[in-house]
Design a protein around this motif. Structure first.
Motif, PDB file in Angstrom:
ATOM      1  N   ALA A  20      -9.623  -7.159   4.290  1.00 14.55           N
ATOM      2  CA  ALA A  20      -8.532  -6.936   3.336  1.00 14.55           C
ATOM      3  C   ALA A  20      -7.632  -5.785   3.782  1.00 14.55           C
ATOM      4  N   LEU A  21      -8.227  -4.699   4.266  1.00 14.95           N
ATOM      5  CA  LEU A  21      -7.462  -3.546   4.727  1.00 14.95           C
ATOM      6  C   LEU A  21      -6.578  -3.904   5.916  1.00 14.95           C
ATOM      7  N   LEU A  23      -5.548  -6.871   6.882  1.00 15.87           N
ATOM      8  CA  LEU A  23      -4.530  -7.840   6.482  1.00 15.87           C
ATOM      9  C   LEU A  23      -3.384  -7.166   5.743  1.00 15.87           C
ATOM     10  N   ARG A  24      -3.698  -6.232   4.831  1.00 14.04           N
ATOM     11  CA  ARG A  24      -2.638  -5.480   4.128  1.00 14.04           C
ATOM     12  C   ARG A  24      -1.781  -4.703   5.105  1.00 14.04           C
ATOM     13  N   ALA A  25      -2.412  -4.038   6.059  1.00 13.88           N
ATOM     14  CA  ALA A  25      -1.667  -3.256   7.046  1.00 13.88           C
ATOM     15  C   ALA A  25      -0.775  -4.174   7.882  1.00 13.88           C
ATOM     16  N   GLU A  27       0.399  -7.190   7.151  1.00 18.29           N
ATOM     17  CA  GLU A  27       1.476  -7.750   6.327  1.00 18.29           C
ATOM     18  C   GLU A  27       2.560  -6.734   6.004  1.00 18.29           C
ATOM     19  N   ASN A  28       2.261  -5.451   6.143  1.00 17.27           N
ATOM     20  CA  ASN A  28       3.254  -4.403   5.909  1.00 17.27           C
ATOM     21  C   ASN A  28       3.866  -3.885   7.211  1.00 17.27           C
TER      22      ASN A  28
END
Length: 61
Positions: A20-21, A23-25, A27-28
């Motif tokens: 999750a971490l 993927l968030r990074a 995607e940003n």
């Protein structure tokens, strides 16, 4: 750990949090490949984390 965080008690939970971490990074717009030093003060161990991109296979979701 903040009050809203749930303690991790298994490698599967750790893997889910890391996924999750990352993927968030990604995607940003952050480049998540490379080495990251995680220094944690005198009371906890330090870690060196290396992230590499792997080729997807046909069964990847």
């Amino acid at each position: 750990m903040t009050p809203a965080e749930t303690p991790l008690t298994s490698k599967a939970e750790l893997n889910a949090e890391l996924k999750a971490l990352l993927l968030r990074a990604y995607e940003n717009g952050l480049d998540v490949k490379g080495a990251f030093e995680c220094r944690n003060g005198v009371d906890h161990p330090d870690w060196d984390v290396v992230v590499t991109e792997v080729e997807k296979n046909e069964s990847s979701e």
